[in-house]
Design an enzyme around this catalytic site. Structure first.
Site, PDB file in Angstrom:
ATOM      1  N   ARG A  58      -1.313  -8.960  13.141  1.00  0.00           N
ATOM      2  CA  ARG A  58      -1.824  -7.978  12.160  1.00  0.00           C
ATOM      3  C   ARG A  58      -2.611  -8.684  11.069  1.00  0.00           C
ATOM      4  O   ARG A  58      -3.652  -8.196  10.604  1.00  0.00           O
ATOM      5  CB  ARG A  58      -0.666  -7.176  11.557  1.00  0.00           C
TER       6      ARG A  58
ATOM      7  N   LYS B 112       0.832  -1.208   0.000  1.00  0.00           N
ATOM      8  CA  LYS B 112       0.000   0.000   0.000  1.00  0.00           C
ATOM      9  C   LYS B 112       0.866   1.257   0.000  1.00  0.00           C
ATOM     10  O   LYS B 112       0.648   2.167  -0.795  1.00  0.00           O
ATOM     11  CB  LYS B 112      -0.920   0.031   1.245  1.00  0.00           C
TER      12      LYS B 112
ATOM     13  N   ARG C 269      11.763  -5.802   5.185  1.00  0.00           N
ATOM     14  CA  ARG C 269      11.522  -4.359   5.009  1.00  0.00           C
ATOM     15  C   ARG C 269      12.416  -3.535   5.933  1.00  0.00           C
ATOM     16  O   ARG C 269      12.631  -3.876   7.085  1.00  0.00           O
ATOM     17  CB  ARG C 269      10.059  -4.029   5.338  1.00  0.00           C
TER      18      ARG C 269
ATOM     19  N   ARG D 260     -10.056   0.834   8.467  1.00  0.00           N
ATOM     20  CA  ARG D 260      -9.711  -0.577   8.705  1.00  0.00           C
ATOM     21  C   ARG D 260     -10.792  -1.327   9.453  1.00  0.00           C
ATOM     22  O   ARG D 260     -10.604  -2.501   9.769  1.00  0.00           O
ATOM     23  CB  ARG D 260      -8.467  -0.645   9.591  1.00  0.00           C
TER      24      ARG D 260
ATOM     25  N   ARG E 275      10.797  -1.805  11.473  1.00  0.00           N
ATOM     26  CA  ARG E 275       9.647  -1.354  12.251  1.00  0.00           C
ATOM     27  C   ARG E 275       9.398  -2.284  13.448  1.00  0.00           C
ATOM     28  O   ARG E 275       9.513  -3.496  13.311  1.00  0.00           O
ATOM     29  CB  ARG E 275       8.391  -1.305  11.361  1.00  0.00           C
TER      30      ARG E 275
HETATM   31  P1  AP5 Z   1       4.842  -1.663   1.927  1.00  0.00           P
HETATM   32  O1  AP5 Z   1       4.603  -0.802   0.750  1.00  0.00           O
HETATM   33  O2  AP5 Z   1       5.533  -1.073   3.101  1.00  0.00           O
HETATM   34  O3  AP5 Z   1       3.472  -2.394   2.363  1.00  0.00           O
HETATM   35  P2  AP5 Z   1       2.214  -1.847   3.148  1.00  0.00           P
HETATM   36  O4  AP5 Z   1       1.017  -2.472   2.551  1.00  0.00           O
HETATM   37  O5  AP5 Z   1       2.261  -0.362   3.249  1.00  0.00           O
HETATM   38  O6  AP5 Z   1       2.485  -2.537   4.547  1.00  0.00           O
HETATM   39  P3  AP5 Z   1       2.322  -1.966   6.015  1.00  0.00           P
HETATM   40  O7  AP5 Z   1       3.045  -2.939   6.917  1.00  0.00           O
HETATM   41  O8  AP5 Z   1       2.719  -0.534   6.093  1.00  0.00           O
HETATM   42  O9  AP5 Z   1       0.805  -2.113   6.253  1.00  0.00           O
HETATM   43  P4  AP5 Z   1       0.066  -2.080   7.589  1.00  0.00           P
HETATM   44  O10 AP5 Z   1      -1.311  -1.882   7.173  1.00  0.00           O
HETATM   45  O11 AP5 Z   1       0.327  -3.253   8.462  1.00  0.00           O
HETATM   46  O12 AP5 Z   1       0.812  -0.900   8.387  1.00  0.00           O
HETATM   47  P5  AP5 Z   1       0.461   0.627   8.634  1.00  0.00           P
HETATM   48  O13 AP5 Z   1       1.703   1.374   8.703  1.00  0.00           O
HETATM   49  O14 AP5 Z   1      -0.607   1.064   7.739  1.00  0.00           O
HETATM   50  O15 AP5 Z   1       5.655  -2.958   1.410  1.00  0.00           O
HETATM   51  C1  AP5 Z   1       6.102  -3.942   2.332  1.00  0.00           C
HETATM   52  C2  AP5 Z   1       7.496  -4.452   1.908  1.00  0.00           C
HETATM   53  O16 AP5 Z   1       7.384  -5.158   0.696  1.00  0.00           O
HETATM   54  C3  AP5 Z   1       8.522  -3.329   1.654  1.00  0.00           C
HETATM   55  O17 AP5 Z   1       9.775  -3.790   2.029  1.00  0.00           O
HETATM   56  C4  AP5 Z   1       8.445  -3.125   0.137  1.00  0.00           C
HETATM   57  O18 AP5 Z   1       9.658  -2.629  -0.381  1.00  0.00           O
HETATM   58  C5  AP5 Z   1       8.140  -4.545  -0.353  1.00  0.00           C
HETATM   59  N1  AP5 Z   1       7.297  -4.595  -1.544  1.00  0.00           N
HETATM   60  C6  AP5 Z   1       6.136  -3.909  -1.759  1.00  0.00           C
HETATM   61  N2  AP5 Z   1       5.608  -4.205  -2.967  1.00  0.00           N
HETATM   62  C7  AP5 Z   1       6.465  -5.123  -3.533  1.00  0.00           C
HETATM   63  C8  AP5 Z   1       6.485  -5.812  -4.788  1.00  0.00           C
HETATM   64  N3  AP5 Z   1       5.513  -5.644  -5.690  1.00  0.00           N
HETATM   65  N4  AP5 Z   1       7.501  -6.664  -5.025  1.00  0.00           N
HETATM   66  C9  AP5 Z   1       8.496  -6.850  -4.094  1.00  0.00           C
HETATM   67  N5  AP5 Z   1       8.534  -6.220  -2.894  1.00  0.00           N
HETATM   68  C10 AP5 Z   1       7.544  -5.366  -2.612  1.00  0.00           C
HETATM   69  O19 AP5 Z   1      -0.155   0.535  10.103  1.00  0.00           O
HETATM   70  C11 AP5 Z   1       0.678   0.158  11.182  1.00  0.00           C
HETATM   71  C12 AP5 Z   1      -0.145   0.042  12.447  1.00  0.00           C
HETATM   72  O20 AP5 Z   1      -0.715   1.325  12.785  1.00  0.00           O
HETATM   73  C13 AP5 Z   1      -1.346  -0.917  12.392  1.00  0.00           C
HETATM   74  O21 AP5 Z   1      -0.991  -2.260  12.599  1.00  0.00           O
HETATM   75  C14 AP5 Z   1      -2.204  -0.347  13.531  1.00  0.00           C
HETATM   76  O22 AP5 Z   1      -1.668  -0.709  14.779  1.00  0.00           O
HETATM   77  C15 AP5 Z   1      -2.009   1.164  13.366  1.00  0.00           C
HETATM   78  N6  AP5 Z   1      -3.010   1.705  12.427  1.00  0.00           N
HETATM   79  C16 AP5 Z   1      -2.786   2.215  11.194  1.00  0.00           C
HETATM   80  N7  AP5 Z   1      -3.940   2.587  10.614  1.00  0.00           N
HETATM   81  C17 AP5 Z   1      -4.921   2.289  11.508  1.00  0.00           C
HETATM   82  C18 AP5 Z   1      -6.337   2.399  11.471  1.00  0.00           C
HETATM   83  N8  AP5 Z   1      -6.976   2.884  10.393  1.00  0.00           N
HETATM   84  N9  AP5 Z   1      -7.032   1.994  12.568  1.00  0.00           N
HETATM   85  C19 AP5 Z   1      -6.416   1.534  13.661  1.00  0.00           C
HETATM   86  N10 AP5 Z   1      -5.073   1.357  13.756  1.00  0.00           N
HETATM   87  C20 AP5 Z   1      -4.333   1.741  12.681  1.00  0.00           C
HETATM   88 MG    MG Z   2       2.452   1.023   4.787  1.00  0.00          MG
END
Ligand code: AP5
Ligand code: MG
Length: 216
Positions: free
Chosen positions: A171, A13, A127, A88, A160
């Site tokens: 997660r 994402k 990552r 979410r 992270r």
């Molecule tokens: P990346 O692009 O970082 O993936 P992502 O989908 O953004 O993954 P996240 O871990 O950020 O998602 P998340 O939803 O768990 O975390 P968030 O920060 O939103 O890619 C991942 C890896 O793969 C990277 O190394 C990248 O280089 C590689 N990659 C990507 N695409 C690729 C491809 N095509 N080929 C090869 N490699 C690839 O949220 C974190 C925490 O915050 C949550 O767990 C929760 O505690 C809290 N939070 C956030 N939003 C909310 C909400 N709305 N409500 C409540 N709590 C929330």
């Molecule tokens: Mg992300």
């Protein structure tokens, strides 16, 4: 355009949103990144949120809805934005609908990035993220030019705290039970589009661009 990018943790994402930001000149609103930035600044909300994030739990709907509401009122999010990782839960989706309704607008598209659990575990273990600017790397697929140093700003790369095996498991569980039901919610509104996130970065992005171009 008002877009939501959805998908399980590690689906890509953030990586894909940052390319949309560059090419379409619209802001990305990532609740996860907002919480991490607040934590790094030492803000109370970030410190509170990190207690849940580390364990892989969701931050409360109230706190999350409030930070998004404030962000959507900023001038740069008036006409276009990409939401990454919000909403979410069904409660958050309803709160977002109300926020947009109050502004006389609605989402144009929800892009769902699909991936298998095996791929997701590998991606999160490999990552690395810049402490300073949030740029994301992968130790195999998107290596920094110098180990441990961000190509963009020279900041320090770190793993992270929620990328531990236990936290990733939690997660994914939460994604399946709380977030996946949103796919039906948006499918019923006729705005859900899915892409295969297990393809190389550029191919995933090309598929997303095809959807965005069809909208405009
Ligand atoms: P990346 O692009 O970082 O993936 P992502 O989908 O953004 O993954 P996240 O871990 O950020 O998602 P998340 O939803 O768990 O975390 P968030 O920060 O939103 O890619 C991942 C890896 O793969 C990277 O190394 C990248 O280089 C590689 N990659 C990507 N695409 C690729 C491809 N095509 N080929 C090869 N490699 C690839 O949220 C974190 C925490 O915050 C949550 O767990 C929760 O505690 C809290 N939070 C956030 N939003 C909310 C909400 N709305 N409500 C409540 N709590 C929330
Ligand atoms: Mg992300």
């Amino acid at each position: 355009m008002k877009i939501l990018v959805m998908g399980p943790p590690g689906a890509g994402k953030g990586s894909q949103s940052s390319r949309i930001v560059d090419d379409y000149k619209m802001p990305s609103i990532s609740t996860g990144q907002m919480f991490r930035d607040a934590f790094n600044r030492g803000d109370e909300i970030g410190i509170e949120a990190m207690r849940f994030i580390k364990k892989g739990e969701l931050v409360s709907d109230d706190i999350t809805n409030e930070i998004v509401k404030r962000r959507l009122h900023e001038a740069d999010a008036e006409d276009s934005f990409i939401l990454d990782g919000y909403p979410r839960t069904v409660n958050q989706a309803k709160a977002l609908d109300e926020m947009l309704d109050d502004k006389g607008t609605k989402l144009d598209a929800v892009i769902n990035i699909l991936s298998s659990h095996d791929v997701l575990f590998e991606r999160m273990e490999q990552r690395r993220v810049c402490k300073q600017c949030g740029e994301t790397y992968h130790l195999r697929f998107k290596k920094p030019e110098v180990d441990g140093v961000c190509d963009v700003c020279g900041g320090e790369l770190y793993q992270r705290p929620d990328d531990t095996h236990e936290s990733v498991e939690r997660r994914l569980e939460i994604y399946e039970t709380k977030t996946k039901p949103l796919l039906d919610y948006y499918s019923e509104q006729g705005i859900l589009y899915s892409v295969n996130g297990m393809q190389p970065f550029d191919k995933v992005y090309a598929d997303i661009v095809e959807i965005l171009e069809d909208l405009s």
